[in-house]
Enzyme design. Structure first.
Site, PDB file in Angstrom:
ATOM      1  N   LYS A 195       0.858  -1.189   0.000  1.00 37.83           N
ATOM      2  CA  LYS A 195       0.000   0.000   0.000  1.00 37.83           C
ATOM      3  C   LYS A 195       0.892   1.236   0.000  1.00 37.83           C
ATOM      4  O   LYS A 195       1.682   1.433   0.918  1.00 37.83           O
ATOM      5  CB  LYS A 195      -0.911   0.015   1.231  1.00 37.83           C
ATOM      6  CG  LYS A 195      -1.658   1.339   1.388  1.00 37.83           C
ATOM      7  CD  LYS A 195      -2.502   1.414   2.643  1.00 37.83           C
ATOM      8  CE  LYS A 195      -2.836   2.863   2.955  1.00 37.83           C
ATOM      9  NZ  LYS A 195      -3.673   3.006   4.163  1.00 37.83           N
ATOM     10  N   ALA A 225      -9.697   5.243   4.622  1.00 32.65           N
ATOM     11  CA  ALA A 225      -9.661   6.386   5.555  1.00 32.65           C
ATOM     12  C   ALA A 225     -10.980   7.132   5.628  1.00 32.65           C
ATOM     13  O   ALA A 225     -11.659   7.328   4.618  1.00 32.65           O
ATOM     14  CB  ALA A 225      -8.554   7.380   5.215  1.00 32.65           C
ATOM     15  N   GLY A 226     -11.313   7.539   6.833  1.00 33.39           N
ATOM     16  CA  GLY A 226     -12.456   8.411   7.062  1.00 33.39           C
ATOM     17  C   GLY A 226     -13.692   7.737   7.621  1.00 33.39           C
ATOM     18  O   GLY A 226     -14.571   8.409   8.155  1.00 33.39           O
ATOM     19  N   THR A 273      -8.886   3.265  12.521  1.00 34.28           N
ATOM     20  CA  THR A 273      -9.310   3.958  13.741  1.00 34.28           C
ATOM     21  C   THR A 273     -10.757   3.662  14.132  1.00 34.28           C
ATOM     22  O   THR A 273     -11.065   3.551  15.321  1.00 34.28           O
ATOM     23  CB  THR A 273      -9.121   5.477  13.546  1.00 34.28           C
ATOM     24  OG1 THR A 273      -7.843   5.701  12.956  1.00 34.28           O
ATOM     25  CG2 THR A 273      -9.183   6.207  14.869  1.00 34.28           C
TER      26      THR A 273
END
Lengths: 256, 66
Positions: free
Chosen positions: A99, A186-187, A209
């Site tokens: 990645k 992400a996000g 996260t």
């Protein structure tokens, strides 16, 4: 029905890829990976700790034979740093799938697309299979695909922000134009965000996260697994058209 | 001789190879990669790659990350 995600020749039954950062322990991380049903996990490349050799090792909790390790370039702000990191990752792991992320600044961790594209071209020339973290700009997404990236991974919103899919229109444009998998990276903050990404037609979702910083990471991992499946099935099923007025579900005939 | 390993200067009684360095540091050569003065040292060459005074060595592994 077989509905697999194929990236660079690898077939995955799970469309949920999870990160391995920010967990309290590797043990919790392993349980979350299990609950998420993940088959691929992102990992970072860092210096071996020379002073504390009893520190737990990731490989002892997440078996690289069981999970596909996807080494990242988190923390790299130039193409050269990213390439150096991934050459080391290839030597450590023995595989080409990586990645790539080249970041612009600490505050936003927004991808530096000019450096990302430059790094992608160099890595592909060296034989790497590059899954690339990128902005949700369809023009750069196309350039990255043209350069030979094996998956396009636009942000839903900033890394670690949990703000969800901020620009669904752009994500959809990227999905429509791409012939390699598109994975929102992400996000994502909660399960509905993952479902939204999948309903837009994305091939997968990558998150860290949202699971690691949930109050109960293992339960959230399970929620994300179901959300990705639900979103995928809803996309394949094809949603009903939106209407401006009501349309009764019960027959009007035979009303008393 | 002095060798910088992961940013820390260390003194070794030479001569020493990469394999010798890993043994001296009690590191298992499992899922790690070694870079010598910005050049990767393939695992197959650990035994025969001799280090020189002033070398900068990086030894890395996979850790948790997003």
């Amino acid at each position: 029905m077989t509905d697999v995600l194929e990236v660079a020749g690898r077939k995955l039954n799970s469309r949920l890829i999870i990160g391995t950062g920010k967990y309290e322990t590797y043990e919790e991380n392993a349980k979350a990976a299990e609950a998420a049903g993940a088959e691929m996990v992102t990992v970072a490349v860092r210096r071996v700790n020379l002073t504390d050799k009893d520190k737990p090792l990731l490989v002892d909790y997440l078996d690289p034979e069981k999970y596909i390790y996807l080494p990242n370039t988190a923390g790299c702000f130039t193409a050269e740093d990213a390439i150096r990191t991934l050459r080391l990752a290839r030597e450590a792991g023995g595989w080409e799938l990586v990645k790539l992320e080249v970041l612009s600044d600490q505050k936003t961790l927004y991808p530096d697309m000019e450096e990302t594209l430059r790094a992608a071209k160099l890595l592909i020339k060296e034989g790497f299979d590059v899954m690339v973290y990128c902005s949700d700009d369809p023009v750069y997404a196309r350039k990255l695909e043209d350069a030979g990236c094996c998956a396009i991974m636009p942000l839903g919103s900033l890394i670690g922000s949990g703000l969800g899919i901020m620009n669904p229109v752009n994500i959809r444009l990227i999905v429509e134009q791409s012939s390699v998998p598109v994975i929102v990276d992400a996000g994502v903050g909660t399960a509905s965000d993952a479902a939204v990404a999948m309903e837009l037609g994305c091939d997968g979702v990558l998150m860290n996260t949202a699971i690691a910083e949930a109050k109960d990471p293992i339960l959230m991992a399970s929620a994300m697994k179901h959300a990705v499946i639900a979103g995928r099935e809803a996309y394949l099923a094809g949603r009903m058209p939106k209407k401006r007025y009501a349309d009764p579900s019960s027959p009007l005939a035979g009303l008393i | 001789m002095d060798i910088t390993v992961n940013g820390e200067k260390r003194r070794f009684e030479g001569p020493i190879t990469v394999a010798g360095l890993l043994a001296a540091l009690a590191l298992q050569p499992r899922k790690i990669a070694v870079e010598r003065n910005l050049e990767i040292v393939p695992k197959s060459l650990f035994d025969e790659t001799a280090l020189s005074d002033g070398d900068k060595i990086e030894i890395v592994q996979f850790v948790g990350g997003g």
